[in-house]
Scaffold this motif. Structure first.
Motif, PDB file in Angstrom:
ATOM      1  N   ALA A 388      37.555  16.628  36.564  1.00 60.87           N
ATOM      2  CA  ALA A 388      38.515  15.702  35.532  1.00 60.87           C
ATOM      3  C   ALA A 388      37.721  15.389  34.074  1.00 60.87           C
ATOM      4  O   ALA A 388      36.683  15.843  33.914  1.00 60.87           O
ATOM      5  N   PRO A 389      38.589  15.780  33.056  1.00 62.18           N
ATOM      6  CA  PRO A 389      40.054  15.857  33.304  1.00 62.18           C
ATOM      7  C   PRO A 389      40.926  16.771  32.479  1.00 62.18           C
ATOM      8  O   PRO A 389      42.408  16.433  32.435  1.00 62.18           O
ATOM      9  N   TYR A 390      40.150  17.453  33.623  1.00 59.60           N
ATOM     10  CA  TYR A 390      41.006  18.917  33.327  1.00 59.60           C
ATOM     11  C   TYR A 390      42.736  18.770  34.512  1.00 59.60           C
ATOM     12  O   TYR A 390      41.972  17.914  35.833  1.00 59.60           O
ATOM     13  N   ILE A 391      43.500  19.439  34.642  1.00 60.35           N
ATOM     14  CA  ILE A 391      44.594  18.710  35.027  1.00 60.35           C
ATOM     15  C   ILE A 391      44.558  20.667  36.172  1.00 60.35           C
ATOM     16  O   ILE A 391      44.556  21.834  35.133  1.00 60.35           O
ATOM     17  N   PRO A 392      45.373  20.909  37.216  1.00 60.45           N
ATOM     18  CA  PRO A 392      45.760  22.222  37.881  1.00 60.45           C
ATOM     19  C   PRO A 392      46.351  23.199  37.042  1.00 60.45           C
ATOM     20  O   PRO A 392      47.350  22.349  36.156  1.00 60.45           O
ATOM     21  N   LEU A 393      45.970  24.080  36.805  1.00 60.05           N
ATOM     22  CA  LEU A 393      46.584  25.212  36.640  1.00 60.05           C
ATOM     23  C   LEU A 393      48.046  25.421  36.715  1.00 60.05           C
ATOM     24  O   LEU A 393      48.990  25.128  38.242  1.00 60.05           O
ATOM     25  N   ASN A 394      48.673  25.386  35.389  1.00 64.95           N
ATOM     26  CA  ASN A 394      50.491  25.875  36.632  1.00 64.95           C
ATOM     27  C   ASN A 394      51.124  26.864  36.546  1.00 64.95           C
ATOM     28  O   ASN A 394      51.379  27.622  34.940  1.00 64.95           O
ATOM     29  N   VAL A 395      51.721  28.236  37.046  1.00 66.86           N
ATOM     30  CA  VAL A 395      52.065  29.444  36.582  1.00 66.86           C
ATOM     31  C   VAL A 395      53.721  29.750  36.462  1.00 66.86           C
ATOM     32  O   VAL A 395      53.544  28.619  37.452  1.00 66.86           O
ATOM     33  N   GLN A 396      53.901  29.996  35.838  1.00 63.93           N
ATOM     34  CA  GLN A 396      55.382  30.162  35.606  1.00 63.93           C
ATOM     35  C   GLN A 396      55.395  31.586  34.666  1.00 63.93           C
ATOM     36  O   GLN A 396      55.239  32.096  33.886  1.00 63.93           O
ATOM     37  N   ASP A 397      55.558  32.786  35.802  1.00 60.45           N
ATOM     38  CA  ASP A 397      56.108  34.073  35.473  1.00 60.45           C
ATOM     39  C   ASP A 397      54.661  34.756  34.746  1.00 60.45           C
ATOM     40  O   ASP A 397      53.673  34.242  36.030  1.00 60.45           O
ATOM     41  N   LYS A 398      55.237  34.626  33.784  1.00 59.38           N
ATOM     42  CA  LYS A 398      53.218  34.981  32.991  1.00 59.38           C
ATOM     43  C   LYS A 398      52.752  34.206  31.826  1.00 59.38           C
ATOM     44  O   LYS A 398      52.328  34.455  30.930  1.00 59.38           O
ATOM     45  N   THR A 399      53.800  33.075  32.265  1.00 64.87           N
ATOM     46  CA  THR A 399      53.051  31.511  31.351  1.00 64.87           C
ATOM     47  C   THR A 399      52.230  30.438  32.195  1.00 64.87           C
ATOM     48  O   THR A 399      52.754  30.627  33.288  1.00 64.87           O
ATOM     49  N   ARG A 459      45.131  32.538  42.824  1.00 62.94           N
ATOM     50  CA  ARG A 459      45.854  31.329  42.452  1.00 62.94           C
ATOM     51  C   ARG A 459      44.519  30.268  43.584  1.00 62.94           C
ATOM     52  O   ARG A 459      44.652  29.736  44.402  1.00 62.94           O
ATOM     53  N   LYS A 460      44.225  29.772  41.936  1.00 63.56           N
ATOM     54  CA  LYS A 460      43.453  28.214  42.161  1.00 63.56           C
ATOM     55  C   LYS A 460      43.960  27.167  41.375  1.00 63.56           C
ATOM     56  O   LYS A 460      44.362  27.697  40.751  1.00 63.56           O
ATOM     57  N   ALA A 461      43.550  25.642  41.973  1.00 65.06           N
ATOM     58  CA  ALA A 461      44.174  24.857  41.314  1.00 65.06           C
ATOM     59  C   ALA A 461      43.465  24.872  39.618  1.00 65.06           C
ATOM     60  O   ALA A 461      43.630  24.615  38.665  1.00 65.06           O
ATOM     61  N   GLY A 462      41.886  25.378  40.021  1.00 61.32           N
ATOM     62  CA  GLY A 462      41.250  25.599  39.216  1.00 61.32           C
ATOM     63  C   GLY A 462      40.941  26.757  38.295  1.00 61.32           C
ATOM     64  O   GLY A 462      40.569  26.918  36.870  1.00 61.32           O
ATOM     65  N   THR A 463      41.400  27.905  38.713  1.00 62.85           N
ATOM     66  CA  THR A 463      41.169  29.493  38.089  1.00 62.85           C
ATOM     67  C   THR A 463      42.362  30.145  38.608  1.00 62.85           C
ATOM     68  O   THR A 463      42.690  30.323  39.310  1.00 62.85           O
ATOM     69  N   LEU A 464      43.074  30.757  37.434  1.00 63.51           N
ATOM     70  CA  LEU A 464      44.027  31.654  37.627  1.00 63.51           C
ATOM     71  C   LEU A 464      43.153  33.314  37.463  1.00 63.51           C
ATOM     72  O   LEU A 464      42.666  33.344  35.975  1.00 63.51           O
ATOM     73  N   GLY A 465      43.194  34.416  38.867  1.00 63.46           N
ATOM     74  CA  GLY A 465      43.318  35.565  38.218  1.00 63.46           C
ATOM     75  C   GLY A 465      44.727  36.812  37.959  1.00 63.46           C
ATOM     76  O   GLY A 465      44.675  36.544  38.755  1.00 63.46           O
ATOM     77  N   TRP A 466      43.707  37.287  37.362  1.00 66.72           N
ATOM     78  CA  TRP A 466      44.895  38.827  37.283  1.00 66.72           C
ATOM     79  C   TRP A 466      43.881  39.584  36.754  1.00 66.72           C
ATOM     80  O   TRP A 466      43.138  40.141  36.745  1.00 66.72           O
ATOM     81  N   HIS A 467      45.390  41.159  37.795  1.00 68.41           N
ATOM     82  CA  HIS A 467      44.302  43.073  37.249  1.00 68.41           C
ATOM     83  C   HIS A 467      45.748  43.124  36.715  1.00 68.41           C
ATOM     84  O   HIS A 467      46.854  42.913  36.896  1.00 68.41           O
ATOM     85  N   ALA A 468      45.657  44.359  35.249  1.00 67.82           N
ATOM     86  CA  ALA A 468      45.935  44.788  34.796  1.00 67.82           C
ATOM     87  C   ALA A 468      45.547  46.435  34.584  1.00 67.82           C
ATOM     88  O   ALA A 468      44.212  46.700  34.894  1.00 67.82           O
ATOM     89  N   THR A 469      46.555  47.741  35.612  1.00 65.90           N
ATOM     90  CA  THR A 469      46.451  48.291  35.106  1.00 65.90           C
ATOM     91  C   THR A 469      47.074  49.325  33.863  1.00 65.90           C
ATOM     92  O   THR A 469      48.144  49.434  33.836  1.00 65.90           O
ATOM     93  N   ASN A 470      46.200  49.979  32.543  1.00 63.82           N
ATOM     94  CA  ASN A 470      46.677  50.298  31.586  1.00 63.82           C
ATOM     95  C   ASN A 470      46.452  51.709  31.369  1.00 63.82           C
ATOM     96  O   ASN A 470      45.513  52.510  32.165  1.00 63.82           O
ATOM     97  N   ILE A 483      41.773  32.981  33.765  1.00 65.01           N
ATOM     98  CA  ILE A 483      41.596  31.148  32.611  1.00 65.01           C
ATOM     99  C   ILE A 483      40.854  30.252  33.780  1.00 65.01           C
ATOM    100  O   ILE A 483      41.836  29.996  34.725  1.00 65.01           O
ATOM    101  N   GLU A 484      40.282  29.480  33.299  1.00 67.55           N
ATOM    102  CA  GLU A 484      39.666  27.902  34.614  1.00 67.55           C
ATOM    103  C   GLU A 484      40.559  27.155  33.923  1.00 67.55           C
ATOM    104  O   GLU A 484      41.450  27.159  32.344  1.00 67.55           O
ATOM    105  N   SER A 485      40.888  25.562  34.055  1.00 66.36           N
ATOM    106  CA  SER A 485      41.663  24.682  33.427  1.00 66.36           C
ATOM    107  C   SER A 485      40.929  24.139  32.949  1.00 66.36           C
ATOM    108  O   SER A 485      41.751  23.145  32.190  1.00 66.36           O
TER     109      SER A 485
END
Length: 1011
Positions: A388-399, A459-470, A483-485
């Motif tokens: 608190a006071p942060y809120i769970p991360l919300n993910v819609q596609d890449k937003t 995919r956690k309420a407080g942390t979202l991780g991703w990997h990309a290969t380019n 990214i963290e909350s």
């Protein structure tokens, strides 16, 4: 004390028990010990004298017969080196006068020959042998040990045949006792050295062994690394250990290893279960650990560490095990096996006598047990829970949506857009977004990237991780990010060269939208307006690896590092352990960061310059992005939480009007810096008293440096540089006389004789700190922390916040920092240095050595905390109370003569709580001055009244006519008055009409109520 069967007692312990009553109070024995070579307990005690002029140690000798010269043969077994180079002072015990006719002969670490002319016969004499001189700052003393001062007269020396190199035959003084100024300074028993002959005899008894083991109780931490204590010669215990433990206790003991004949490398310890032969119950082998060979690091990961011992050195191996609560009382036996590379293993038989007593908190309530060493391996607070006071991360596609902000990712993993929804007032979150980027963030190499994949990895309420290969023709890019909350983004980008090549540049490019880069700090720039152009280069002499730029309600911090990053030291010690230059970004000095105007936009170009790569090369371009502000500000809490920074009577602070008390160190209930565990009974009584009056109590406690009174200090030293930073030593005499290894001497609290040494930037001590905090909250009832500069990482700050919230949700953290924009600190901006911690603080207290004549943009960025969702207070010389009110800040009682009671009284009379704060920085602020250096912040109670805070930075009195939007205030100008009430030491009473000129005194301001 541990209880052992009588037949298992060492000679040392039997002797100690027999004569212990004679030692009470450090009293001398009635009968002196003549010609005593063995250091029996009766030879050691304490005395009372002025240590400032004579040092901390002396020998008491007696003279029975008159003589013009007597010889004192002193078997002192000193651990200090080169005693022949240090002074000796002889004092007549009866008269207190110094004996000047003193002559030395053989002086070495084992013994000394001192001849002096007695004055009182019969009588006692004190020979002070570690006189020291302290100079320089009382908080950072320089302590030296002067050489021997020749004060003897030539006539006396000649008359007594004292002119040769060898002492003549003379009547002898009798050594009665070795004394220290107190028990804490005593060398006995673990710093009384074995003689060369005793060590030779020991080696002869074990002629084939490359190393020799000793077992030791936790009551006697192994202190010396270059000598053996005589106690080990007397104990003669090499392959067995016996101790007594309670049920539920975390029991610790030591194995000392002397690398007697060669280097001993890569030590490993293995264990058997300890088994009760009567019941078959056991303490399992898996319950054992050796803290010197591994543990759990500050990230929560299990690790192994190399423990090797150079030839001639002594290594303490601290072993611990948890005794199950349900065990039957009795004797449990097993083995510990010590293994070293290329050497025959050695086995130690361990016997543990378990009592019927069930101990509280595994023994943690009694520091002498060293049960808290297990805290070094704690994993408390390692989770992805939203704080608190942060809120769970919300993910819609890449937003990704988080508190007050939104991040949209590109398929390549980098941000396409970052948006803030915080309003300019920062008191609320709106629906209209402020885009921070004018184009997507990119890592450029001169060729376009092709995205191969994008996957969410966490995919956690407080942390979202991703990997990309380019990929492009030159490199494969592996991008791992999260990214963290609270708005912290961490990027670990690794480029792998697909072929040999010449690269013109690899750069992170970030373009900020119009009106975003209003303010800036970092990269050698003090907090203020963002420059149009800046070209900064990497340099190890600078504690600079990040910049923040933004507006009040939207900004970014970018911090650059690599896979070899180690947190540097700060606050006076930066140059002792500076930043490692990140290889990929710095690129041998070719890299840097440029800021430049691109029309209305601002371009940030973190470049690395030309380089040559070979196929397979890996380049680590790591960076973090912090999105500010983190949260809304809470002015009501600022008016409600009224600080008293100092230890004082509870009734006094309550009558003063304080609601929060900060207990610094160096006082009766918290005497030792960053080690609040030795006066906990007194601390709890004080806190309970404060709670009875609805006051909160926070304590000074951080990890930057550690008191020499820490019970575990020698156990921590045995971890060989893991906990304490290496340095040139020096400082207070205790450190030089007892700690005697590489260290950095830190703060010295002269009033309580508490000396600190500097910790490493990040270590397992952080884990101990977390458990210690949890123990303090639960057992002592603290209401939070006052942190004096930060020396731990961001993950540790999150753990601190979780620990406090879970037991005491109302607990608070305030952070103090001195101005670190100087050469000693590497020209770091304190706010920039600690910004990653700001999401979890309640209040800032930045201002020690700050110049409050700096312009308002400096106040905004480096002092107020407002662009980050915090509020603060002023420090140095009380600050400027008129300017402070523009940001809702005061000084802090009672330092620098600050007394906020008149202001607090006015706040209550006006009704600050519940008012709406609208700062001078808000574009549609209803009250303006029309001047750049005279500003107005208002506190609005719509339709009833408004408080206008005015302050000027002009170098003269200035006349202003307030430009007021009456409709926004909800007031009728024909019916209002402008009244400045009398506030003691702030302003006289004065009244104006709408449209009147208000004269603002130079360097000051007004609080004007419109109603």
């Amino acid at each position: 004390m541990l209880k052992k069967k009588s037949n298992s007692k060492s000679k040392y312990e039997q002797t100690m028990k027999r004569i212990f009553p004679l030692l009470l109070g450090g009293l001398l024995l009635a009968a002196p010990i003549q010609g005593q070579e063995k250091p029996l307990p009766s030879l050691y005690g304490t005395g009372v004298w002025n240590a400032d002029s004579l040092g901390n140690h002396r020998v008491v000798v007696s003279v029975d017969q008159p003589s013009d010269a007597v010889l004192a043969l002193i078997q002192w077994r000193r651990k200090d080196f080169n005693p022949e180079n240090k002074d000796l002072i002889v004092i007549d015990a009866k008269t207190g006068k110094r004996i000047t006719n003193v002559c030395r002969f053989q002086i070495n670490r084992e013994k000394g020959e001192v001849v002096f002319q007695p004055q009182t016969v019969p009588g006692d004499y004190y020979i002070y042998y570690l006189k020291n001189i302290s100079s320089g700052s009382k908080y950072y003393p320089t302590v030296t040990y002067p050489g021997f001062e020749e004060t003897a007269s030539a006539e006396w020396k000649k008359a007594n045949r004292l002119t040769g190199k060898k002492a003549p035959e003379l009547p002898q003084a009798t050594v009665k006792q070795f004394q220290a100024i107190n028990e804490f300074h005593s060398f006995y028993p673990m710093e009384v050295i074995a003689t060369a002959k005793e060590k030779d005899d020991l080696l002869k008894s074990q002629p084939e062994d490359p190393y020799i083991l000793f077992t030791e109780d936790r009551r006697y931490p192994i202190r010396m690394t270059t000598d053996l204590p005589y106690k080990w010669i007397e104990d003669n215990r090499h392959d067995s250990f016996e101790g007594t433990a309670d049920k539920g206790e975390y029991y610790t003991f030591q194995i000392g290893l002397w690398a007697a004949r060669k280097d001993v490398n890569h030590l490993k310890l293995t264990y058997s279960a300890l088994v009760n032969s009567q019941t078959g119950e056991s303490i399992p082998a898996s319950a054992f650990t050796c803290f010197n060979t591994g543990g759990v690091d500050v990230t929560g990961s299990v690790f192994e560490k190399d423990c090797s011992v150079p030839k001639g050195k002594v290594q303490a191996l601290w072993v611990g095990t948890m005794v199950p609560e349900q065990l039957t009382a009795g004797q449990y036996t097993g083995t510990v096996t010590v293994q070293a590379a290329g050497m025959k293993p050695k086995q130690v038989k361990v016997t543990l006598n378990v009592t019927d007593n069930l101990i509280a908190n595994h023994g943690d309530n009694e520091p002498w047990r060293h049960s808290r060493l297990r805290w070094l391996n704690s994993q408390i607070g390692f989770d992805d829970e939203v704080i608190a006071p942060y809120i769970p991360l919300n993910v819609q596609d890449k937003t990704i949506s988080l508190l007050g902000r939104k991040v949209t990712l590109q398929p390549n993993g980098f941000p396409a857009q970052i948006t803030s929804y915080f309003k300019e007032t920062l008191t609320e979150i709106g629906t209209e977004g402020l885009d921070i980027l004018s184009r997507p963030m990119e890592l450029t190499t001169g060729e376009n990237w092709e995205n191969l994949d994008f996957t969410y990895t966490k995919r956690k309420a407080g942390t979202l991780g991703w990997h990309a290969t380019n990929q492009n023709n030159q490199f494969i890019m592996n991008l791992d990010a999260q990214i963290e909350s609270d708005g912290n983004m961490e990027y670990k980008v690794v480029l792998i060269a697909r072929k040999d090549g010449e690269i013109n540049d690899i750069a992170l490019r970030t373009e900020l939208a119009p009106n975003i880069a209003q303010y800036m700090m970092g990269l050698g720039e003090k907090g203020g307006y963002c420059p149009q152009n800046l070209d900064w280069k990497w340099g190890v002499e600078k504690n600079q690896d990040a910049l923040w730029t933004g507006s009040v309600n939207g900004g970014l911090q970018l911090r650059f590092y690599d896979d070899k990053y180690e947190r540097p030291l700060n606050t006076n010690f930066y140059h002792e352990k500076p930043l490692h230059m990140p290889v990929s970004w710095c690129n041998n000095g070719n890299g840097g960061i440029k800021l430049s105007a691109a029309g209305k936009n601002t371009l940030i170009n973190a470049y690395s310059g030309k380089r040559t790569v070979k196929k397979g090369d890996r380049l680590c371009f790591y960076f973090n992005v912090l999105i500010t502000p983190f949260r809304t500000i809470n002015p009501d809490k600022q008016w409600q939480d009224r600080y008293y920074h100092g230890y004082d009577f509870i009734d006094k602070t309550h009558e003063f009007g304080a609601t929060v008390v900060n207990i610094h160190h160096a006082n009766a209930i918290n005497p030792f810096i960053n080690y609040p565990f030795l006066r906990t009974r007194e601390m709890k009584a004080y806190i309970d008293g404060a709670h009875a009056k609805n006051m909160k109590v926070k304590i000074y406690n951080t990890v930057r440096e550690l008191s020499n009174s820490c019970t575990e200090i020698f156990a921590l030293r045995s971890l060989n540089g893991e906990i304490f930073s290496k340095g040139k030593g020096g400082g207070y005499s205790w450190l030089q006389e007892h700690y005697d290894q590489d260290y950095i001497a830190a703060w010295f609290a002269y009033n309580v004789q508490d000396a600190a040494i500097v910790n490493t930037g990040v270590s397992r001590w952080h884990n101990y700190y977390m458990e210690g905090l949890d123990w303090l909250v639960k057992n002592v009832g603290i209401d939070g922390l006052y942190i004096d500069d930060l020396a731990f990482d961001r993950m540790s700050m999150k753990r601190v916040r979780k620990i406090l919230n879970r037991t005491n949700p109302g607990a608070m953290i305030d952070l103090h920092s001195a101005n670190q924009f100087n050469d000693k600190d590497g020209f770091a901006n304190s706010a920039n240095l600690y910004l990653e911690h700001f999401p979890y603080l309640d209040r800032l207290w930045f201002g020690e050595y700050f110049d409050y004549d700096m312009p308002p943009e400096f106040w905004m960025v480096e002092v107020s905390g407002i662009p980050y969702g915090l509020m603060g207070e002023m420090l140095w010389e009380g600050g400027n109370k008129w300017r402070g009110m523009l940001y809702g800040m005061t000084g802090r009682n009672p330092g620098y003569g600050v007394d906020n009671r008149p202001l607090w009284k006015f706040w209550d009379e006006f009704g600050m709580k519940g008012s709406e704060m609208i700062g001078y920085w808000v574009k549609d602020n209803p009250v303006k001055t029309g001047r750049e250096k005279t500003l107005a912040t208002i506190y609005r109670k719509t339709g009833t009244k408004t408080l206008v805070s005015l302050a000027t930075w002009e170098d003269h009195d200035v006349d202003v006519t307030l430009q007021i939007d009456w409709a926004k205030l909800g007031l009728d100008p024909a019916k209002v008055s402008l009244h400045a009430p009398a506030i003691e030491n702030f302003q006289p009473e004065k009244t104006w009409k709408p449209g009147d000129i208000v004269t603002v005194p130079k360097g000051k301001g007004w609080l004007i109520v419109i109603e």
